[in-house]
Design an enzyme around this catalytic site. Structure first.
Site, PDB file in Angstrom:
ATOM      1  N   TYR A 128      45.901  18.473  64.195  1.00  0.00           N
ATOM      2  CA  TYR A 128      45.933  16.980  64.112  1.00  0.00           C
ATOM      3  C   TYR A 128      46.622  16.249  62.897  1.00  0.00           C
ATOM      4  CZ  TYR A 128      42.184  17.753  67.707  1.00  0.00           C
ATOM      5  OH  TYR A 128      41.551  18.263  68.969  1.00  0.00           O
ATOM      6  N   ASP A 129      47.502  17.177  62.220  1.00  0.00           N
ATOM      7  CA  ASP A 129      48.169  16.782  61.126  1.00  0.00           C
ATOM      8  C   ASP A 129      49.028  15.708  61.358  1.00  0.00           C
ATOM      9  OD1 ASP A 129      46.808  18.566  59.514  1.00  0.00           O
ATOM     10  OD2 ASP A 129      48.558  19.810  59.393  1.00  0.00           O
ATOM     11  N   PHE A 178      50.026  21.546  61.625  1.00  0.00           N
ATOM     12  CA  PHE A 178      49.651  21.805  62.789  1.00  0.00           C
ATOM     13  C   PHE A 178      48.337  21.098  63.411  1.00  0.00           C
ATOM     14  CE2 PHE A 178      45.730  23.978  61.948  1.00  0.00           C
ATOM     15  CZ  PHE A 178      45.618  24.164  60.692  1.00  0.00           C
ATOM     16  N   LYS A 216      49.787  18.750  51.218  1.00  0.00           N
ATOM     17  CA  LYS A 216      48.695  18.695  51.947  1.00  0.00           C
ATOM     18  C   LYS A 216      47.682  19.815  51.228  1.00  0.00           C
ATOM     19  CE  LYS A 216      46.656  20.490  56.136  1.00  0.00           C
ATOM     20  NZ  LYS A 216      46.612  21.239  57.586  1.00  0.00           N
ATOM     21  N   LYS A 258      46.194  28.572  59.873  1.00  0.00           N
ATOM     22  CA  LYS A 258      45.056  28.545  59.009  1.00  0.00           C
ATOM     23  C   LYS A 258      45.248  29.625  57.862  1.00  0.00           C
ATOM     24  CE  LYS A 258      40.989  28.011  60.819  1.00  0.00           C
ATOM     25  NZ  LYS A 258      39.911  27.959  61.743  1.00  0.00           N
ATOM     26  N   HIS A 313      40.885  19.512  53.240  1.00  0.00           N
ATOM     27  CA  HIS A 313      39.647  19.952  53.423  1.00  0.00           C
ATOM     28  C   HIS A 313      39.429  21.474  53.124  1.00  0.00           C
ATOM     29  CE1 HIS A 313      42.045  19.785  56.935  1.00  0.00           C
ATOM     30  NE2 HIS A 313      41.533  20.681  57.690  1.00  0.00           N
ATOM     31  N   ARG A 314      40.523  22.144  53.739  1.00  0.00           N
ATOM     32  CA  ARG A 314      40.577  23.672  53.366  1.00  0.00           C
ATOM     33  C   ARG A 314      40.482  24.226  52.019  1.00  0.00           C
ATOM     34  NH1 ARG A 314      43.616  24.244  57.342  1.00  0.00           N
ATOM     35  NH2 ARG A 314      41.813  24.801  58.642  1.00  0.00           N
ATOM     36  N   ASP A 363      35.885  27.688  60.090  1.00  0.00           N
ATOM     37  CA  ASP A 363      35.926  26.901  60.975  1.00  0.00           C
ATOM     38  C   ASP A 363      36.053  25.643  60.552  1.00  0.00           C
ATOM     39  OD1 ASP A 363      35.300  27.632  63.704  1.00  0.00           O
ATOM     40  OD2 ASP A 363      34.030  25.921  63.846  1.00  0.00           O
ATOM     41  N   ASN A 366      43.868  31.979  64.053  1.00  0.00           N
ATOM     42  CA  ASN A 366      44.916  30.782  63.859  1.00  0.00           C
ATOM     43  C   ASN A 366      46.097  31.206  62.452  1.00  0.00           C
ATOM     44  OD1 ASN A 366      45.998  28.415  62.989  1.00  0.00           O
ATOM     45  ND2 ASN A 366      44.624  27.378  64.243  1.00  0.00           N
TER      46      ASN A 366
HETATM   47  P1  ITT Z   1      40.010  30.792  64.540  1.00  0.00           P
HETATM   48  O1  ITT Z   1      38.607  30.635  65.032  1.00  0.00           O
HETATM   49  O2  ITT Z   1      40.663  32.069  64.871  1.00  0.00           O
HETATM   50  O3  ITT Z   1      39.957  30.392  63.054  1.00  0.00           O
HETATM   51  P2  ITT Z   1      40.930  28.262  65.624  1.00  0.00           P
HETATM   52  O4  ITT Z   1      42.237  27.544  65.958  1.00  0.00           O
HETATM   53  O5  ITT Z   1      39.978  28.332  66.841  1.00  0.00           O
HETATM   54  O6  ITT Z   1      41.017  29.471  64.833  1.00  0.00           O
HETATM   55  P3  ITT Z   1      39.074  26.020  64.512  1.00  0.00           P
HETATM   56  O7  ITT Z   1      38.250  26.317  65.755  1.00  0.00           O
HETATM   57  O8  ITT Z   1      38.503  26.431  63.137  1.00  0.00           O
HETATM   58  O9  ITT Z   1      40.057  27.330  64.531  1.00  0.00           O
HETATM   59  O10 ITT Z   1      39.983  24.942  64.407  1.00  0.00           O
HETATM   60  C1  ITT Z   1      39.674  23.857  65.277  1.00  0.00           C
HETATM   61  C2  ITT Z   1      41.120  23.045  65.585  1.00  0.00           C
HETATM   62  O11 ITT Z   1      40.874  22.204  64.683  1.00  0.00           O
HETATM   63  C3  ITT Z   1      42.213  23.861  65.421  1.00  0.00           C
HETATM   64  O12 ITT Z   1      42.726  24.461  66.338  1.00  0.00           O
HETATM   65  C4  ITT Z   1      43.354  22.646  64.988  1.00  0.00           C
HETATM   66  O13 ITT Z   1      43.777  22.112  66.196  1.00  0.00           O
HETATM   67  C5  ITT Z   1      42.475  21.768  64.380  1.00  0.00           C
HETATM   68  N1  ITT Z   1      42.638  22.033  62.731  1.00  0.00           N
HETATM   69  C6  ITT Z   1      41.786  22.805  61.724  1.00  0.00           C
HETATM   70  N2  ITT Z   1      42.510  22.696  60.675  1.00  0.00           N
HETATM   71  C7  ITT Z   1      43.095  21.793  60.750  1.00  0.00           C
HETATM   72  C8  ITT Z   1      44.266  21.419  59.667  1.00  0.00           C
HETATM   73  O14 ITT Z   1      44.023  21.732  58.654  1.00  0.00           O
HETATM   74  N3  ITT Z   1      45.059  20.288  60.146  1.00  0.00           N
HETATM   75  C9  ITT Z   1      45.218  19.876  61.434  1.00  0.00           C
HETATM   76  N4  ITT Z   1      44.382  20.334  62.331  1.00  0.00           N
HETATM   77  C10 ITT Z   1      43.399  21.470  62.018  1.00  0.00           C
END
Ligand code: ITT
Length: 193
Positions: free
Chosen positions: A151-152, A149, A173, A13, A178-179, A69, A10
């Site tokens: 749900y922000d 991106f 942010k 991320k 959380h990250r 994740d 992603n």
């Molecule tokens: P990878 O597995 O390749 O890392 P992914 O997009 O599948 O990418 P996740 O399963 O961890 O990643 O993320 C789940 C979803 O949660 C992601 O697609 C976003 O829609 C949302 N998300 C994760 N972190 C976020 C953030 O910081 N702000 C807003 N939405 C977030």
């Protein structure tokens, strides 16, 4: 110099993770390391998925690997979308469709409490460690903001000033996300080891 692989595909991320990593590290993506195709992500918890992604890269590349994740847990939806955050509205993984569905499912709800949670898995020769970061907040009634991106645009952190994550500059942010909290826990773990 420390050389690591970030086990995420992603781009958003990746950018957020890179912005909080120590300067001077050589940071590769899975693609840089020659991995094509999706990383395995078949678990039923954030922990399992982070573990799978980090282990996969460590086993294939032998370079310390960090996987992220993350998910949004909404109290009024019994914790959904949670581990299914990326595909809440379907396999197309559309951020817009995911947000619209979440707002529709929460229409009229008084309890709009939600928690963003990141689990990091760190895979090295010594094994694998997990770290967590959370931020509590509220789901808005409408989308607000252009940054970020996922749900922000519909998440307001409780400790902020009422803006959504998408109304904040990236560094704002990062200051409470959380990250970045999970990254700090991981870096503290590294210093101690
Ligand atoms: P990878 O597995 O390749 O890392 P992914 O997009 O599948 O990418 P996740 O399963 O961890 O990643 O993320 C789940 C979803 O949660 C992601 O697609 C976003 O829609 C949302 N998300 C994760 N972190 C976020 C953030 O910081 N702000 C807003 N939405 C977030």
């Amino acid at each position: 110099m420390n050389k690591i692989i970030l086990a995420t595909q992603n781009a958003h991320k990746l950018e957020e993770l890179r912005s909080v990593l120590p300067k001077g590290w050589e940071v590769l993506t899975a693609f840089d390391a020659g991995i094509r195709g999706e990383l395995p992500e078949t678990g039923s918890t954030l922990e399992e998925n982070a573990f799978q992604k980090a282990m996969y890269l460590w086993n294939h590349c032998g370079i310390p690997s960090l996987a992220d994740d993350s998910g949004l847990q909404v109290a009024g939806l019994s914790g959904a979308p949670g581990v299914n955050s990326a595909m809440y509205a379907g396999p197309e993984r559309s951020d817009q469709a995911n947000r619209s569905l979440l707002l529709a499912n929460l229409a009229g709800a008084v309890d709009r409490a939600a928690t963003f949670r990141t689990v990091l898995a760190w895979a090295t020769l010594e094994g694998i460690q997990l770290y967590e970061g959370v931020v509590h907040g509220q789901i808005t009634h409408d989308e607000r903001g252009e940054y970020g991106f996922g749900y922000d645009r519909i998440f307001v952190p409780n400790e902020g000033d009422g803006r959504t994550f998408a109304e904040m500059l990236p560094e704002e942010k990062v200051a409470m996300s959380h990250r970045s909290r999970a990254v700090r826990a991981w870096l503290t773990g590294l210093e101690r080891s």
